[in-house]
Structure formats: structure tokens, C-alpha cells
Design a protein around this motif. Structure first.
Motif, PDB file in Angstrom:
ATOM      1  N   ARG A   1     -38.951 -12.441 -56.189  1.00 28.63           N
ATOM      2  CA  ARG A   1     -38.374 -11.237 -55.557  1.00 28.63           C
ATOM      3  C   ARG A   1     -39.212 -10.007 -55.878  1.00 28.63           C
ATOM      4  O   ARG A   1     -39.440  -9.147 -55.009  1.00 28.63           O
ATOM      5  CB  ARG A   1     -36.946 -11.062 -56.065  1.00 28.63           C
ATOM      6  N   LEU A   2     -39.684  -9.900 -57.118  1.00 28.24           N
ATOM      7  CA  LEU A   2     -40.530  -8.772 -57.487  1.00 28.24           C
ATOM      8  C   LEU A   2     -41.851  -8.812 -56.734  1.00 28.24           C
ATOM      9  O   LEU A   2     -42.353  -7.774 -56.272  1.00 28.24           O
ATOM     10  CB  LEU A   2     -40.777  -8.781 -58.996  1.00 28.24           C
ATOM     11  N   HIS A   3     -42.415  -9.993 -56.572  1.00 30.62           N
ATOM     12  CA  HIS A   3     -43.666 -10.119 -55.817  1.00 30.62           C
ATOM     13  C   HIS A   3     -43.479  -9.687 -54.370  1.00 30.62           C
ATOM     14  O   HIS A   3     -44.320  -8.985 -53.792  1.00 30.62           O
ATOM     15  CB  HIS A   3     -44.149 -11.567 -55.879  1.00 30.62           C
TER      16      HIS A   3
ATOM     17  N   GLU B   1     -51.740  -3.656 -57.008  1.00 35.30           N
ATOM     18  CA  GLU B   1     -52.330  -4.964 -56.740  1.00 35.30           C
ATOM     19  C   GLU B   1     -52.375  -5.859 -57.983  1.00 35.30           C
ATOM     20  O   GLU B   1     -52.036  -7.061 -57.896  1.00 35.30           O
ATOM     21  CB  GLU B   1     -53.732  -4.779 -56.157  1.00 35.30           C
ATOM     22  N   PRO B   2     -52.772  -5.369 -59.174  1.00 36.89           N
ATOM     23  CA  PRO B   2     -52.730  -6.245 -60.363  1.00 36.89           C
ATOM     24  C   PRO B   2     -51.316  -6.745 -60.671  1.00 36.89           C
ATOM     25  O   PRO B   2     -51.125  -7.913 -61.045  1.00 36.89           O
ATOM     26  CB  PRO B   2     -53.270  -5.349 -61.477  1.00 36.89           C
ATOM     27  N   LEU B   3     -50.325  -5.883 -60.502  1.00 33.07           N
ATOM     28  CA  LEU B   3     -48.946  -6.297 -60.746  1.00 33.07           C
ATOM     29  C   LEU B   3     -48.521  -7.360 -59.737  1.00 33.07           C
ATOM     30  O   LEU B   3     -47.825  -8.327 -60.096  1.00 33.07           O
ATOM     31  CB  LEU B   3     -48.032  -5.073 -60.665  1.00 33.07           C
TER      32      LEU B   3
ATOM     33  N   ARG C   1     -47.060 -13.025 -58.738  1.00 35.14           N
ATOM     34  CA  ARG C   1     -47.281 -14.256 -57.961  1.00 35.14           C
ATOM     35  C   ARG C   1     -47.632 -15.433 -58.875  1.00 35.14           C
ATOM     36  O   ARG C   1     -47.109 -16.549 -58.701  1.00 35.14           O
ATOM     37  CB  ARG C   1     -48.415 -14.014 -56.969  1.00 35.14           C
ATOM     38  N   ALA C   2     -48.483 -15.186 -59.851  1.00 30.58           N
ATOM     39  CA  ALA C   2     -48.870 -16.264 -60.761  1.00 30.58           C
ATOM     40  C   ALA C   2     -47.680 -16.714 -61.602  1.00 30.58           C
ATOM     41  O   ALA C   2     -47.485 -17.928 -61.836  1.00 30.58           O
ATOM     42  CB  ALA C   2     -50.001 -15.780 -61.659  1.00 30.58           C
TER      43      ALA C   2
END
Length: 702
Positions: free
Chosen positions: A543-545, A557-559, A564-565
């Protein structure tokens, strides 16, 4: 006696010594026994008889000598050094050439140069004496006489130049004549300037300047002309050289001008003070709107500027009166605007909160700009940096406090009130032209933006601090599901993207990064008594992704990649843990087959071992008929459905991942059977298509 004739008389000096006093080449020489004792320029010597006795008093260079001499010698000396302007005969004697046939040109040039020098000294002495004896009127008479004498001098100088040009070596004489002519012209110009300064038409009646009338346009025009002329005359007097300031008429004129300036400044200050007080009382009583007095005071702006130069104390007093009168008016207006905005905030929906805020800021900006333009123009504040900014604080003492209170009210009314105030104030504070310089309105709007930014930062900090509470609240539910701060972040992003659609988003991106990083950190540390940790991580990171990806902010973008990972790892871990090996005994059987092959047994020879024979394989396959496999998959689906939440929306995703895992295991086992038991007609209870149909049927049934 002609000035160029030499005079020498016997006198009795101090101690009764016999001395000689004589005139030589424009100088008075005192000698004794053939030796010169003293020498003075003739024009710098004053000779007068002693009141008692027959002695002669000689004053020169600040000293007084008493000389005794015969009566005829005393008369000759007194006539030689008599004060006053030279007579026409003396001037003619200086210019006349008594020896026109003289053959020695150089001697002739020297003699002419000496005459010119004496003429120059006598001319200057005469003019200065005339200027100091009778004041302005006497100077005018002398000036007229000097004009006539100047014309005669010009004619005689022309003749002198002709005579010098006739001599072969008359260059020095010509240069001396030119210097004398230039000196005479400069003196005439100086006297003309002095006369014009002493008799300026606009300052004909200095004593009446304190009685000026500013009630009519004609009176203001006359008063302004007199004020400017007075300032110009005083400035010209301050620039006058030391020689001019030694004149009594000049000093007296400067004293009169200073008195007139003080009287005019007092009259102007009194009139302007009365006007400011009257208009301020009208505005305080509510008879006039804020800013209406600017047009009424505009005609007096030149006088306020003049007061700034002429009487700084009176100018400062006017500023204080103005601030005291209109600070109350502006405070009442700002408070009324703020009260109206608070009422609209309380009555209207939260998403319309920006409208009353913007209306108040627009009114305040218009009032500040109008006041600044007026004050700078009226009080000449552009001549001093920083004075205008200080005046803004005195005229609007409660403005920033009222606007900050309004921002606080919006913050209490709506969770996004501070963000709305920041967007409105930021657009107005940054919307002006940089070339305008320092504006009062921009500074006030910047203060509002700072207050709103602090409120917004405080709201974000409160959201971060509440994240652990959201985890504790989720622990009381049957399923963890998506933690509450992630939907709140989605809601905030939707609202704030609309709020800051037309403004700066640097602060917004910073808030996103802070909240997103805090959310991911909290999710990684969260636990639930009934929900597997892998499910908690999987649902919340997914959900956060999705939330961060929808924002399309480069700083996030890093977050986004990390979320995702984390989601992918949690999904893999959950599928591995929950799915396991649905055909456990069959999987164990083929593990032994694999070990035998690894030990060196050929795959087509494994079936000849008792433990891995075809008969044993048929027995194990019989343990997993197709209905039993379907029942095991149904149990697995119910377990997954029990763990996953509806708001996570990942049931079908997880079920598909398990389907892929089952098919991968099925394909691997079928390949092992084909390699180790060729031609035996052995196969798994379900084909790949049967497995796909079973997974689809189970998903539809539930």
C-alpha cells in the motif's frame, strides 16, 4: 602725489633714533642708516596722526609704530596711505605711459607689470572696503560705480595691450594685463552673485514667512516657492568661502535667513500637525475608510519633504503624530477583517478555508501597499534606508499577531488548515516583482507564511508521533490489515496536491519524504498477535509503494524502490511458509531419488532399488488422489483468507503466487518421473491444466 613717484621722509623712531620712511614701488619701507628695517605693502598700511602731539601712528600687520616727523612730511605720508578707493587720477597715472619713446622694452614691460599689480591690489581693496562699509545698499552703489570704472579700465587695458604689443619683448606685459583683466571680471561676477543672493525676489519679506497660508492652492504655491528659495539661499550661504563670510552684510543675511527658516518650519509643522490630528480623529470615529486621507494630505507632501531637510525634529514629531493617529484605525480594520474570516471559517466547509484567508490577506496587502506608497512619498522616507520598515511596525503593531491568530484558527478548524494558509500566503508573498524592493506587504505575508509553515510542520510531526499508536490500536483487531497512517498519508497527498497545485511544493515533498520514511520504519518494527509478520509487511509495504508511486515525486524514488523490495520479499516469504509442499510424501520420495542420483546412480536405474521402485512410487501416488489435492488447496485458501485483510487487497495476488509455486513443484516432480521411470505409465494425480482449473475454481467459490 602720483603713486609711482618715490617718497622719502625723515622720521624719529623708538629711542629717538633717526630713521627714514619712504614709498618704493607700491610698498612702504622703514630704513635706518641705509639698511632696511621693515617693509609693508602700501595697501595694507594705515597711517593716522596721534590724537595728542605731532607724532604719526603706523598700523600694519597687527603692530602699531609711533613715529615722530615734521608736519609737512606727516601730511605727505597721510596722503600716500589714505584709505578708500583710488581716484580716477591715480588710476590714470597707473595706466598712462609717461615715456612712450623708451627704447628698453624689457624695462618697460617690468614697469608695466608693477603698475598692473598695484592696480589689482588697489582695485580689490577698494571693492572690499565698499562692500563692508554700507551693507547691501552701499554695495549696490559701489557696484554701479564699479561697472563704469570697469568699462574705463577695459578701454585703458586695451590701450595698454596695444602698447605692449608694439614693444618687441612685451610678452610678460601682455600676460600681466590678461591676469588683471581676468581678476577684474571674476570680481565683478562675484559681486553680481553676491548682490543676487542678498536681494532674492522670493525672499523680499523674510519676516512674514511665518504667517504663510496653506489653506488654498495659491497660498501653498507661494509658501513652497518661498521655502525652496530659503533653502537655496541657506545652502548657498553654507557654500560661501571664508572671504565672503567675513562680510558683515553676508553674516547678517545668514542670521535673518536662519530665523525665517525656523519661523516657516514652525508654521508648516503646526499646520500639518493640525491636519493630521483632524483627519485621524475622523478616521477613528469611523467617518472615513482607511486610506481615504491620502488624497487630502497629498498637496502637503512637498512641505513635509522640506521639513525633513529644514527641521528634522519637527518632521519626526509629525511622523509620531501620524503613527499614533492611524495605528488605531488600522488595528481596528485588521481586527474586523480577522473576525469576519474566523466566522466564515467556522461556518464553511474545511475545503473552502482558503477563501476567507485569501480575502483577509488581499485586504491587508492593499492597505499596506497604499500606506507604504503614501508614507514614502509624503514623509520622504526614500532618503533613509530602514526608516520605512520601522514605520510599518508602528503603523500596524497588531497586524502580524492578528494574522497569526487567524492561521491558528484555521489550523484548529481543519487538519490541513495550516497547509492551506501556507499555500495562500506563499503565493502572495512570492508573487511580487523582485525589482520592487522591500515592501511592507511582502514582509507581512512572509511572516504569515512562516507561521503557517510552523503549523504545518507541527501537524506533520504529530502524524509521525502517532504512528506507534496506530500499531498498538491495530493489535486489538482480529487482523492487522493496513495500518491507519498509510491511508492518512494517501488522504494527505490527495488534499495537499490540490492545495499546492499552483504554488511551491518544496515543503510538500519534504513532508512526503518524512512521513513515508517514518511509515516504512514503523511497518518494519510492527508486530501483530494474530497476523503473520510477513502478511503485515506485505500488505503495508504494498500500500505504501502504491501511494508513493502515485505521487511521481523524484525525491521519493529511493523510498518507492525500498517499499517495493520489502513487499516482494514479504510475499515470497509468506508463500514459502504457508504453501510448503502440498504433496509432502511424494516430495520426500523424490528427494531420496535425487540423493541416489547425486550419489552416482543413473536415473534410469533408480527404479531397480527397492526403496524407489515403481511399485513404491505407485503406492505413494495413491496417497494423493485428485479430490484430496483439491481439499488441501481449499484448506490453504481458507488459511490465506484468514490472514489477509480486505483493505490490503492482496488475496488474489497471494493465491496466484501460490498457484505458480504449486505448478513449479508439479512440473519439477513430473520431470523427475519421466526421467527415472520411463515407459512405466506413471503420472501425478493432477495435470498442469487440472491445477490451474482447481485454483480458479477455489478462488471463484470463495
Amino acid at each position: 602725489m602720483r603713486p609711482e613717484e618715490e617718497l622719502s621722509v625723515e622720521v624719529e623712531g623708538a629711542g629717538g633714533r633717526a630713521q627714514r620712511l619712504g614709498a618704493e614701488g607700491g610698498a612702504l619701507v622703514l630704513s635706518e642708516g641705509g639698511a632696511r628695517l621693515r617693509c609693508w605693502p602700501l595697501h595694507a598700511v594705515r597711517l593716522k596722526p596721534e590724537p595728542q602731539g605731532g607724532a604719526l601712528l603706523l598700523e600694519a600687520g597687527g603692530e602699531v609704530l609711533t613715529l615722530g616727523c615734521a608736519p609737512d612730511a606727516r601730511a605727505a605720508l597721510l596722503a600716500l596711505a589714505a584709505p578708500g578707493a583710488p581716484s580716477d587720477a591715480a588710476l590714470a597715472a597707473l595706466l598712462e605711459d609717461a615715456e612712450p619713446d623708451e627704447a628698453d622694452a624689457e624695462r618697460r614691460v617690468r614697469r608695466l607689470a608693477e603698475r598692473l599689480a598695484r592696480l589689482d591690489a588697489l582695485n580689490v581693496a577698494g571693492m572690499l572696503a565698499a562692500a563692508t562699509e554700507g551693507g547691501g545698499a552701499r554695495l549696490a552703489e559701489r557696484l554701479d560705480a564699479g561697472g563704469a570704472a570697469g568699462a574705463a579700465l577695459s578701454a585703458r587695458l586695451a590701450r595698454l595691450e596695444a602698447l605692449t604689443r608694439a614693444a618687441p619683448a612685451a610678452l610678460h606685459a601682455r600676460s600681466g594685463a590678461a591676469r588683471a583683466d581676468a581678476a577684474a571680471r571674476a570680481l565683478l561676477a562675484e559681486l553680481g552673485e553676491l548682490y543676487a543672493w542678498l536681494d532674492h525676489p522670493a525672499l523680499a519679506d523674510l519676516d512674514a514667512l511665518g504667517e504663510v497660508s496653506l489653506g488654498s492652492a495659491e497660498g501653498r504655491a507661494r509658501a513652497l516657492a518661498a521655502a525652496e528659495a530659503l533653502s537655496g539661499a541657506l545652502e548657498a550661504g553654507e557654500r560661501a568661502g571664508e572671504a565672503r563670510l567675513r562680510l558683515g552684510a553676508v553674516r547678517e543675511r545668514l542670521r535673518r535667513l536662519a530665523r525665517a527658516r525656523d519661523a516657516l518650519a514652525a508654521a508648516l509643522a503646526r499646520h500639518l500637525n493640525n491636519a493630521l490630528v483632524h483627519l485621524g480623529n475622523e478616521a477613528t470615529a469611523g467617518a472615513a475608510r482607511p486610506g481615504a486621507h491620502h488624497a487630502e494630505l497629498a498637496p502637503y507632501a512637498p512641505f513635509a519633504r522640506w521639513l525633513r531637510r529644514g527641521d528634522a525634529r519637527a518632521h519626526a514629531a509629525l511622523l509620531r503624530v501620524y503613527c499614533a493617529a492611524w495605528a488605531r484605525v488600522h488595528e481596528r480594520a485588521v481586527r474586523a477583517w480577522a473576525e469576519r474570516a474566523r466566522a466564515e471559517l467556522a461556518a464553511g466547509p474545511p475545503e473552502r478555508a482558503a477563501e476567507p484567508l485569501d480575502a483577509v490577506l488581499a485586504d491587508a496587502e492593499a492597505l499596506l501597499d497604499a500606506e507604504q506608497d503614501f508614507c514614502v512619498r509624503f514623509f520622504a522616507l526614500d532618503e533613509e534606508r530602514g526608516a520605512a520598515r520601522r514605520l510599518a511596525g508602528e503603523l500596524f503593531p497588531a497586524l502580524e499577531a492578528e494574522l497569526a491568530a487567524l492561521v491558528a484558527a484555521a489550523e484548529r478548524r481543519d487538519a490541513y488548515g495550516a497547509m492551506r494558509a501556507l499555500a495562500v500566503a506563499g503565493r502572495r508573498a512570492l508573487g511580487g516583482d523582485e525589482a520592487e524592493g522591500e515592501r511592507w506587504a511582502r514582509a507581512a505575508l512572509a511572516a504569515v507564511a512562516v507561521a503557517a509553515k510552523r503549523g504545518a510542520d507541527r501537524a506533520v510531526a504529530e502524524r509521525l508521533a502517532a504512528m506507534p499508536d496506530a500499531v498498538r490500536a491495530a493489535a486489538r483487531r482480529p487482523k492487522c490489515g493496513v495500518l491507519s497512517f498509510i491511508p492518512e498519508l494517501e488522504e494527505m497527498s490527495a488534499v495537499c496536491e490540490d492545495i499546492f497545485a499552483r504554488g511551491r511544493r518544496a515543503d510538500l515533498d519534504r513532508w512526503y519524504l518524512s512521513l513515508g520514511t517514518g511509515a516504512l520504519r514503523t511497518v518494519q518494527q510492527a508486530t501483530h498477535p494474530r497476523t503473520p509478520r510477513a502478511v503485515l509487511l506485505m500488505e503495508n509495504c504494498h500500500r505504501l509503494h502504491a501511494c508513493v508511486s502515485a505521487l511521481r515525486v523524484p525525491a521519493l524514488e529511493p523510498l518507492r524502490r525500498e517499499a517495493r523490495a520489502r513487499y516482494a520479499e514479504a510475499l515470497r516469504q509468506y508463500v514459502t511458509q504457508q504453501f510448503g509442499r502440498p504433496l509432502e510424501k511424494l516430495a520426500t520420495f523424490f528427494e531420496g531419488v535425487g540423493e541416489a542420483v547425486a550419489a552416482g546412480v543413473r536415473e534410469d536405474e533408480v527404479c531397480f532399488r527397492a526403496a524407489y521402485s515403481k511399485h513404491e512410487l505407485r503406492r505413494v501416488l495413491a496417497l494423493y488422489p485428485a479430490p484430496e489435492v483439491r481439499r488441501a488447496l481449499h484448506r490453504l485458501y481458507r488459511t490465506v483468507d484468514k490472514h489477509l485483510s480486505d483493505e490490503g487487497g492482496l488475496l488474489q495476488v497471494v493465491w496466484r503466487a501460490m498457484q505458480e509455486e504449486f505448478i513449479a513443484q508439479h512440473v519439477a516432480l513430473q520431470a523427475r518421473i519421466a526421467a527415472c521411470y520411463p515407459g512405466a505409465g506413471l503420472a501425478l494425480p493432477l495435470s498442469t491444466q487440472d491445477i490451474l482449473d482447481a485454483f480458479s475454481d477455489i478462488a471463484r467459490e470463495h
